[in-house]
Design an enzyme around this catalytic site. Structure first.
Site, PDB file in Angstrom:
ATOM      1  N   CYS A   2       0.827  -1.195   0.000  1.00  0.00           N
ATOM      2  CA  CYS A   2       0.000   0.000   0.000  1.00  0.00           C
ATOM      3  C   CYS A   2       0.866   1.251   0.000  1.00  0.00           C
ATOM      4  O   CYS A   2       2.014   1.227   0.398  1.00  0.00           O
ATOM      5  CB  CYS A   2      -0.939   0.062   1.194  1.00  0.00           C
ATOM      6  SG  CYS A   2      -1.809  -1.474   1.503  1.00  0.00           S
ATOM      7  N   ARG A  27       2.758   0.542  -5.474  1.00  0.00           N
ATOM      8  CA  ARG A  27       2.698  -0.177  -4.194  1.00  0.00           C
ATOM      9  C   ARG A  27       1.369  -0.912  -4.010  1.00  0.00           C
ATOM     10  O   ARG A  27       1.126  -1.516  -2.967  1.00  0.00           O
ATOM     11  CB  ARG A  27       2.888   0.806  -3.036  1.00  0.00           C
ATOM     12  CG  ARG A  27       4.145   1.629  -3.143  1.00  0.00           C
ATOM     13  CD  ARG A  27       4.248   2.600  -2.000  1.00  0.00           C
ATOM     14  NE  ARG A  27       4.424   1.905  -0.751  1.00  0.00           N
ATOM     15  CZ  ARG A  27       5.577   1.489  -0.267  1.00  0.00           C
ATOM     16  NH1 ARG A  27       6.675   1.699  -0.941  1.00  0.00           N
ATOM     17  NH2 ARG A  27       5.643   0.866   0.880  1.00  0.00           N
ATOM     18  N   TRP A  74      -3.163  -2.492  -1.554  1.00  0.00           N
ATOM     19  CA  TRP A  74      -2.966  -3.845  -2.073  1.00  0.00           C
ATOM     20  C   TRP A  74      -3.490  -4.757  -0.967  1.00  0.00           C
ATOM     21  O   TRP A  74      -2.929  -4.829   0.119  1.00  0.00           O
ATOM     22  CB  TRP A  74      -1.488  -4.110  -2.336  1.00  0.00           C
ATOM     23  CG  TRP A  74      -1.225  -5.426  -2.985  1.00  0.00           C
ATOM     24  CD1 TRP A  74      -1.306  -5.715  -4.312  1.00  0.00           C
ATOM     25  CD2 TRP A  74      -0.834  -6.638  -2.342  1.00  0.00           C
ATOM     26  NE1 TRP A  74      -0.990  -7.037  -4.526  1.00  0.00           N
ATOM     27  CE2 TRP A  74      -0.697  -7.626  -3.341  1.00  0.00           C
ATOM     28  CE3 TRP A  74      -0.586  -7.001  -1.015  1.00  0.00           C
ATOM     29  CZ2 TRP A  74      -0.322  -8.938  -3.064  1.00  0.00           C
ATOM     30  CZ3 TRP A  74      -0.225  -8.298  -0.734  1.00  0.00           C
ATOM     31  CH2 TRP A  74      -0.094  -9.260  -1.753  1.00  0.00           C
ATOM     32  N   ASN A  98      -0.145   0.955   6.202  1.00  0.00           N
ATOM     33  CA  ASN A  98       0.572   0.064   5.289  1.00  0.00           C
ATOM     34  C   ASN A  98       1.274  -0.964   6.171  1.00  0.00           C
ATOM     35  O   ASN A  98       2.075  -0.600   7.026  1.00  0.00           O
ATOM     36  CB  ASN A  98       1.570   0.914   4.492  1.00  0.00           C
ATOM     37  CG  ASN A  98       2.642   0.101   3.784  1.00  0.00           C
ATOM     38  OD1 ASN A  98       3.726   0.593   3.534  1.00  0.00           O
ATOM     39  ND2 ASN A  98       2.358  -1.132   3.451  1.00  0.00           N
ATOM     40  N   GLY A  99       0.949  -2.242   5.981  1.00  0.00           N
ATOM     41  CA  GLY A  99       1.569  -3.274   6.808  1.00  0.00           C
ATOM     42  C   GLY A  99       0.532  -4.293   7.238  1.00  0.00           C
ATOM     43  O   GLY A  99      -0.554  -4.375   6.643  1.00  0.00           O
ATOM     44  N   GLU A 498      13.160 -16.347 -15.377  1.00  0.00           N
ATOM     45  CA  GLU A 498      12.805 -14.926 -15.445  1.00  0.00           C
ATOM     46  C   GLU A 498      11.923 -14.650 -16.668  1.00  0.00           C
ATOM     47  O   GLU A 498      10.950 -13.887 -16.585  1.00  0.00           O
ATOM     48  CB  GLU A 498      14.090 -14.080 -15.468  1.00  0.00           C
ATOM     49  CG  GLU A 498      13.902 -12.587 -15.643  1.00  0.00           C
ATOM     50  CD  GLU A 498      13.048 -11.913 -14.575  1.00  0.00           C
ATOM     51  OE1 GLU A 498      12.730 -12.539 -13.548  1.00  0.00           O
ATOM     52  OE2 GLU A 498      12.678 -10.750 -14.798  1.00  0.00           O
ATOM     53  N   LYS A 502       8.180 -13.101 -16.424  1.00  0.00           N
ATOM     54  CA  LYS A 502       7.751 -11.887 -17.150  1.00  0.00           C
ATOM     55  C   LYS A 502       6.461 -12.169 -17.921  1.00  0.00           C
ATOM     56  O   LYS A 502       5.518 -11.405 -17.865  1.00  0.00           O
ATOM     57  CB  LYS A 502       8.819 -11.405 -18.146  1.00  0.00           C
ATOM     58  CG  LYS A 502      10.033 -10.732 -17.575  1.00  0.00           C
ATOM     59  CD  LYS A 502       9.819  -9.339 -17.051  1.00  0.00           C
ATOM     60  CE  LYS A 502       9.429  -9.318 -15.618  1.00  0.00           C
ATOM     61  NZ  LYS A 502      10.425  -9.414 -14.604  1.00  0.00           N
ATOM     62  N   GLU A 505       3.412 -12.788 -15.502  1.00  0.00           N
ATOM     63  CA  GLU A 505       2.924 -11.682 -14.668  1.00  0.00           C
ATOM     64  C   GLU A 505       2.235 -10.580 -15.467  1.00  0.00           C
ATOM     65  O   GLU A 505       1.336  -9.936 -14.948  1.00  0.00           O
ATOM     66  CB  GLU A 505       4.008 -11.122 -13.737  1.00  0.00           C
ATOM     67  CG  GLU A 505       5.148 -10.412 -14.381  1.00  0.00           C
ATOM     68  CD  GLU A 505       6.217  -9.960 -13.388  1.00  0.00           C
ATOM     69  OE1 GLU A 505       5.931  -9.816 -12.186  1.00  0.00           O
ATOM     70  OE2 GLU A 505       7.365  -9.740 -13.818  1.00  0.00           O
ATOM     71  N   HIS A 521      11.898 -35.280 -17.200  1.00  0.00           N
ATOM     72  CA  HIS A 521      11.392 -35.724 -15.894  1.00  0.00           C
ATOM     73  C   HIS A 521      10.009 -35.168 -15.592  1.00  0.00           C
ATOM     74  O   HIS A 521       9.622 -35.074 -14.430  1.00  0.00           O
ATOM     75  CB  HIS A 521      12.388 -35.327 -14.796  1.00  0.00           C
ATOM     76  CG  HIS A 521      13.720 -35.974 -14.969  1.00  0.00           C
ATOM     77  ND1 HIS A 521      13.906 -37.329 -14.843  1.00  0.00           N
ATOM     78  CD2 HIS A 521      14.924 -35.459 -15.316  1.00  0.00           C
ATOM     79  CE1 HIS A 521      15.180 -37.624 -15.081  1.00  0.00           C
ATOM     80  NE2 HIS A 521      15.810 -36.495 -15.374  1.00  0.00           N
ATOM     81  N   LYS A 618       4.473  -3.357  -7.132  1.00  0.00           N
ATOM     82  CA  LYS A 618       5.895  -3.246  -7.421  1.00  0.00           C
ATOM     83  C   LYS A 618       6.723  -3.510  -6.174  1.00  0.00           C
ATOM     84  O   LYS A 618       7.771  -4.137  -6.226  1.00  0.00           O
ATOM     85  CB  LYS A 618       6.187  -1.840  -7.937  1.00  0.00           C
ATOM     86  CG  LYS A 618       7.646  -1.576  -8.190  1.00  0.00           C
ATOM     87  CD  LYS A 618       7.907  -1.513  -9.663  1.00  0.00           C
ATOM     88  CE  LYS A 618       9.368  -1.615 -10.009  1.00  0.00           C
ATOM     89  NZ  LYS A 618       9.680  -2.817 -10.772  1.00  0.00           N
TER      90      LYS A 618
END
Ligand code: G6P
Length: 623
Positions: A2, A27, A74, A98-99, A498, A502, A505, A521, A618
């Protein structure tokens, strides 16, 4: 996570709050809200969705005032809807948080017993109620002269009872001349103006109104007035935190000619790499000033490395993938063992600390809660030295670490990390050389060769970016795809991870990265003519083995997209994208770029919100 903004001025501050919230959307952006006090009357506006929705609602209601707080959320506790959006008001107390308040159920139970009822499902509303509860127990009718002190005592009492993390800002309808703030585990900074002061989770929210900032230390609480800021440390002792002048050009926050921040940031990589290398390379070694000691008495980092026998790396998300590349590089070139652990795993497991170990954290933001907690734990566990590889100066991680390497990628706004990742790889390449030289695993000649390939990195990435149109063209093949597989070997395995991250997401296509030797496998069962298989295949030690894995995919009719550094034969089953000859040392960094472009173009075709993909943020400042 947040984002929080607060302002106390002698002018209407709604515009400051809303503009601040917009840049804090990195955020979290699932709901937003604002509260202003106007002649003692509180106006609270909350909406589900992004800040633009809130802005329209505020406009429709036409409210404003000289003091206010705002929040972009968030969701952690409770759905992303209007009721759960902040600010939360309990009587005269209005709060943004925030938290995570870990013991909120227990506190809720206690407050319910005292007659409090709750509108939302959030932990934050419980904190607002707790402050209200202590204030109304604490404040005697004759205490109006000491209104700040008594109210602040109540604020403190409530926070003393809270377990968890918080950055909070509180306004009070009975006291329109102060914002109470506190920070424990979530960032908070005060912006200082003339006859007006501000608070925010990040300085970027306040750049249009000030360039003077006071960073709250963890545990700090305080009272912000129009002409003063009073801060108390975790022992409740009055402290004088320095006011720092920070010049940031607000224009860097624009998109320039690009459609999205992510696209801009991908194309900024040659410059970001150049900046990250600047002044940090000697002829055959990393320069002594590349890694900076935070304390004056600390030893030179290159000297310290001579005694390092093991490296422990901890990070989250994309930064974790960078650390995995670092493991391959350091073990290969410097002969030092490296362990890499996801921060949220590290902090709750037993760790055996080998003697003379260096603890390395990697983080774009320097505010990721799990990474900070892992570092705190490592400090207690007795690691000999700690190094932060980070993109944000003055971030919590930087301030907590003994040695720092700032990645100089510039502000990264797109939620999907791009230039922060490739500059982290630069940092790790430098660490590899420094360790290798310190342990005589890399001699002068090899050192000079590796440094020469580093110097080439910005230009090579610039050339690879010219493949943009070609990659955009092939991205249309991904329309309607639900799954994709990314394959790599050796240091390219984390690059495959990675690449998959990308794509998933930002385009919402399910993608997995695999070490290609693992194909047989399990994942090979998924391969058919519909499954795109993306292979990262530079010309390196692992290429012959990788080619065998490519044949296995071909034999099962898989649709191959091969990013190669060497032409190893075209075939109808494969789309080849040739990156040309690239030094294996910088290949992980170079081969990341086309995967970023691929994810970007597929997301654009899929019509997703590229810079703000759903459910993500982010900077993850909650655990
Ligand atoms: C979030 C972001 C990722 C990032 C991760 C770690 O999940 O969406 O892009 O890689 O956090 O963040 P850090 O700032 O510690 O690198």
């Amino acid at each position: 996570m947040c984002g929080i903004v607060g302002a106390l001025a002698q002018r209407p501050i709604m515009a400051v709050l809303l503009e601040g919230l917009k840049v804090l959307e990195y955020r979290g952006y699932d709901s937003a809200g604002v509260a202003v006090l106007d002649h003692g009357t509180a106006h609270v506006v909350k909406t589900a969705g992004k800040v633009a929705v809130l802005e329209a609602e505020v406009k429709a209601q036409g409210c404003d005032g000289p003091i206010g707080i705002a929040h972009t959320r968030w969701a952690t506790h409770g759905k992303a809807n209007e009721v759960n959006a902040h600010p939360h008001q309990v009587g005269n107390i209005i709060l943004v948080h925030n938290g995570i308040i870990e013991n909120y159920q227990e506190l809720k139970h206690k407050l319910s017993f005292e007659g409090y009822t709750f509108k939302s499902e959030t932990d934050s509303e419980v904190l607002a109620a707790l402050i209200h509860y202590y204030q109304h127990r604490e404040l005697k009718p004759d205490s109006s002269l000491k209104i700040h002190t008594s109210k602040f005592n109540a604020f403190n009492q409530a926070l003393n009872e809270v377990k968890g993390t918080y950055g909070v800002a509180v306004i009070d309808t009975e006291n329109p001349d102060a914002i109470f703030v506190a920070r424990s585990g979530s960032p908070l900074v005060v912006g200082c103006g003339i006859g007006e002061n501000f608070v925010a989770s990040d300085i970027i929210a306040l750049l249009p109104v000030t360039s003077k900032f006071i960073y709250l230390e963890d545990g700090d609480r305080g009272i912000i007035g129009r002409d003063h800021v009073m801060l108390f440390d975790r022992d409740q002792v009055l402290v004088n935190r320095p006011v720092q002048s920070i010049q940031v050009n607000p224009e860097i926050l624009g998109k320039g000619p690009y459609k999205h921040y992510m696209q801009k940031e991908i194309f900024e990589q040659p410059e970001a790499l150049r900046n990250t290398l600047m002044g940090r390379l000697d002829e055959d070694n990393v320069s002594a000033n590349a890694f900076v000691a935070q304390e004056e008495q600390a030893h030179d980092f290159l000297e310290v490395l001579k005694h390092i026998e093991h490296v422990e790396m901890v990070a989250c998300g994309t930064s974790y993938h960078a650390a995995l590349v670092g493991k391959y590089l350091i073990e290969e070139h410097a002969g030092i063992s490296v362990n890499v652990t996801i921060a949220s795993e590290y902090r709750y497991k037993r760790t055996i600390v080998p003697p003379n170990s260096l603890f390395v954290t990697l983080s774009q933001s320097g505010e990721t809660a799990d990474t900070l907690a892992a570092l705190e734990l490592a400090q207690r566990q007795g690691y000999r030295h700690t190094l932060a590889i980070c993109n944000v100066d003055n971030s919590s991680l930087v301030r907590m670490s003994q040695y720092v390497f700032l990645t100089r990628a510039g502000r990264e706004i797109g939620v999907a990390s791009t230039k922060a990742f490739t500059t982290q790889l630069i940092a790790l390449l430098l660490l590899t050389i420094a360790l290798g030289r310190a342990h005589h695993e890399i001699d002068e000649h090899e050192g000079a060769n590796l440094i020469a390939s580093l110097h080439q990195a910005p230009a090579v990435v610039h050339t690879v970016l010219q493949l943009d149109a070609k990659i955009q063209e092939l991205s249309s093949d991904f329309v309607g795809k639900e799954h994709a597989l990314f394959l790599g070997r050796g240091p390219m395995y984390p690059i495959a991870l990675e690449g998959a991250l990308k794509l998933k997401e930002i385009s919402y296509i399910h993608a997995e990265g695999y070490a290609s030797g693992e194909l047989k496998h399990g994942p090979i069962a998924l391969i058919d003519s519909k499954m795109p298989v993306i292979v990262v295949a530079p010309d390196n030690l692992w290429l012959p083995k990788l080619i065998s894995n490519i044949e296995e995919v071909k034999a099962r009719g898989g649709k191959l997209y091969i990013f190669s550094g060497k032409n190893f034969g075209h075939s109808a089953e494969a789309t080849m994208i040739d990156l040309g000859t690239v030094s294996p040392f910088i290949a992980p960094l170079v081969f990341t770029v086309p995967l970023q472009l691929l994810a970007y173009h597929v997301a654009v075709i899929n019509g997703t919100d590229v810079d703000h993909p759903r459910n993500l943020a982010k900077s993850v400042t909650v655990e």
